[in-house]
Design an enzyme around this catalytic site. Structure first.
Site, PDB file in Angstrom:
ATOM      1  N   PHE A 123      20.276  46.910  40.510  1.00 12.44           N
ATOM      2  CA  PHE A 123      20.981  45.842  39.804  1.00 12.44           C
ATOM      3  C   PHE A 123      20.718  45.971  38.302  1.00 12.44           C
ATOM      4  CE2 PHE A 123      21.144  42.420  43.402  1.00 12.44           C
ATOM      5  CZ  PHE A 123      22.142  43.140  44.025  1.00 12.44           C
ATOM      6  N   GLU A 168      28.262  56.679  44.802  1.00 12.57           N
ATOM      7  CA  GLU A 168      27.219  57.702  44.797  1.00 12.57           C
ATOM      8  C   GLU A 168      27.721  59.013  45.387  1.00 12.57           C
ATOM      9  OE1 GLU A 168      22.551  58.384  46.111  1.00 12.57           O
ATOM     10  OE2 GLU A 168      23.701  56.771  47.057  1.00 12.57           O
ATOM     11  N   HIS A 228      16.380  48.345  52.980  1.00 12.94           N
ATOM     12  CA  HIS A 228      16.295  48.516  51.527  1.00 12.94           C
ATOM     13  C   HIS A 228      15.099  47.742  50.990  1.00 12.94           C
ATOM     14  CE1 HIS A 228      17.141  49.079  47.430  1.00 12.94           C
ATOM     15  NE2 HIS A 228      18.458  48.952  47.437  1.00 12.94           N
ATOM     16  N   LYS A 257      17.519  54.680  54.408  1.00 20.15           N
ATOM     17  CA  LYS A 257      17.630  53.221  54.521  1.00 20.15           C
ATOM     18  C   LYS A 257      18.262  52.787  55.840  1.00 20.15           C
ATOM     19  CE  LYS A 257      17.755  52.053  49.576  1.00 20.15           C
ATOM     20  NZ  LYS A 257      17.692  53.370  48.948  1.00 20.15           N
ATOM     21  N   CYS A 317      15.933  48.398  41.775  1.00 20.68           N
ATOM     22  CA  CYS A 317      15.741  49.358  42.871  1.00 20.68           C
ATOM     23  C   CYS A 317      15.442  50.763  42.374  1.00 20.68           C
ATOM     24  CB  CYS A 317      16.978  49.362  43.758  1.00 20.68           C
ATOM     25  SG  CYS A 317      17.402  47.710  44.335  1.00 20.68           S
ATOM     26  N   HIS A 341      20.465  57.207  47.415  1.00 28.41           N
ATOM     27  CA  HIS A 341      20.198  55.772  47.355  1.00 28.41           C
ATOM     28  C   HIS A 341      20.792  55.113  48.598  1.00 28.41           C
ATOM     29  CE1 HIS A 341      19.217  51.939  45.652  1.00 28.41           C
ATOM     30  NE2 HIS A 341      20.475  51.530  45.721  1.00 28.41           N
TER      31      HIS A 341
END
Length: 411
Positions: free
Chosen positions: A399, A317, A340, A335, A166, A306
């Site tokens: 990831f 975050e 996402h 998002k 991502c 994010h």
């Protein structure tokens, strides 16, 4: 051609978008500012544990490709091409007249042509190898999204695909900036594309517990920073920017939509899917981007987070942002509207950050009704916020613990 200039003098001269929020930049921006979610029940996912997604519903292949052309391209390449066409036109550039040897392409993706791979695998099992398309290996590999852009645009310079989950979009844009600084190109088409809403992808993400299970209320499923968040909603999208050295852009009197001031990257080296519990990798990437930009911690006005709507990421975050930037920046996660888009997420969010700087508007975080008490930052909710914005940050974490952060400034 200008001599290579400092890494901080990179101009964004064009932007292009295809996402669940709309086809093209104006429609995207209007939907994101409205805070209206796009998640919906997806008939193509019927029978799966999670059957909701964020599709780029306004996109129709026949509107953008000649008869007989679209079927030769995986959907991910189609989305990338449409976004790139818009970005190049927005930059005021004409591929028929530019020096293609000085034009590079760097795109990010997480899944590549997953739709093609799944479809051809089913053919193998159900109909036999004689029915496999001879085009499968020029449709599915991740490199092909950049290759098809080069073919259409006549871009004969460096041609790369970044795959950092991502964080792929920021990785691509950071890499493109480095190519400009090194003098390897004069123009780079950069960004990201992903079309991951496929049965196998969705089933796997559901099995690992990454997806929201709010299938009875899809519009409310993606809810970054909210107490009730329970996972992400997967989307398809493409976001593309045209990058040039600032001196070159000004010399041709281009519209400078924003400047890429800094880029930072890191690895958590911690876990295949979970973020480091203290956000150490994310913090290193953020601090590196600020240092690269020469921007002080108190100078950041806005953060496009994010904000994946997952229980672990959002808290981690937020703690990183509080430690590094304090309470000052106005934070959003787009998002909540778009879902996402995996390897395209950071690219489309970079474009949204460019637009926020241009318009002095911070989009609201959709579906944020009750802020998690552990999140001690200024998250914009309910409606867009007007504010003077000079410097903004766009975060992307993926990831494998791969992190990418961009620092952008007004044009």
């Amino acid at each position: 051609m200008s001599a290579p200039t400092s890494r901080q003098e990179t101009a964004v001269t064009g932007v292009g978008l295809v996402s669940p929020a709309g086809l093209g930049v104006p429609g995207n921006w209007e939907r994101v500012l409205s805070g209206a979610p796009t998640a919906a029940t997806d008939p193509e996912l019927a029978g799966l544990p999670v059957d909701i997604s964020c599709r780029a519903a306004a996109y129709r292949a026949d509107d953008h490709f000649a008869p007989g052309q679209a079927w030769k391209l995986d959907r991910v390449s189609q989305l990338a091409l449409v976004a790139a066409r818009e970005a190049v036109a927005d930059a005021g550039l004409d591929p028929a007249t530019w020096d293609g040897a000085r034009v590079g392409v760097v795109l990010g993706t997480s899944m590549g042509g997953m739709g093609t791979l799944e479809a051809e695998h089913r053919k193998t099992l159900e109909e036999g190898p004689a029915w496999i398309s001879p085009l499968v290996w020029v449709m599915a590999p991740v490199n092909m999204i950049a290759a098809y852009l080069a073919i259409e645009l006549g871009a004969r310079g460096p041609n790369l695909v970044t795959a950092t989950a991502c964080a792929s979009g920021p990785t691509a844009i950071g890499t493109a900036r480095q190519l400009l600084a090194a003098g390897a190109c004069d123009v780079v088409i950069a960004g990201g594309a992903d079309a991951p809403v496929t049965p196998m992808t969705m089933a796997g993400l559901a099995q690992m517990g990454a997806l929201s299970r709010r299938v009875d209320d899809p519009a409310a499923a993606s809810r970054p920073f909210d107490t009730g968040r329970d996972g992400m909603v997967v989307a398809e999208a493409a976001g593309v920017v045209v990058l040039e050295r600032l001196a070159d852009a000004r010399a041709r009197r281009a519209r400078v939509r924003a400047r890429v001031l800094g880029y930072g990257a890191s690895a958590d080296a911690h876990h295949p899917s979970a973020p480091h519990p203290e956000g150490e990798g994310a913090e290193r990437a953020l601090r590196a981007a600020l240092a690269d930009a020469g921007v002080g911690q108190g100078e950041v006005d806005h953060v496009n987070a994010h904000g994946s709507s997952t229980p672990l990421n959002d808290v981690t975050e937020a703690r990183v942002l509080r430690r590094v930037l304090g309470e000052r920046p106005a934070v959003t996660s787009t998002k909540g509207v778009t879902g996402h888009a995996l390897g395209a997420a950071g690219a489309i969010e970079t474009v949204y950050t460019v637009l926020a700087l241009e318009d002095g508007l911070v989009p609201p975080t959709a579906n944020l009704e009750s802020l998690d008490h552990r999140i001690e930052i200024d998250v914009v909710a309910k409606e867009a916020r007007k504010a003077p914005l000079e410097v903004a940050v766009s975060n992307s974490f993926g990831f494998g613990g791969q992190n990418g952060v961009l620092v952008l400034g007004r044009g």
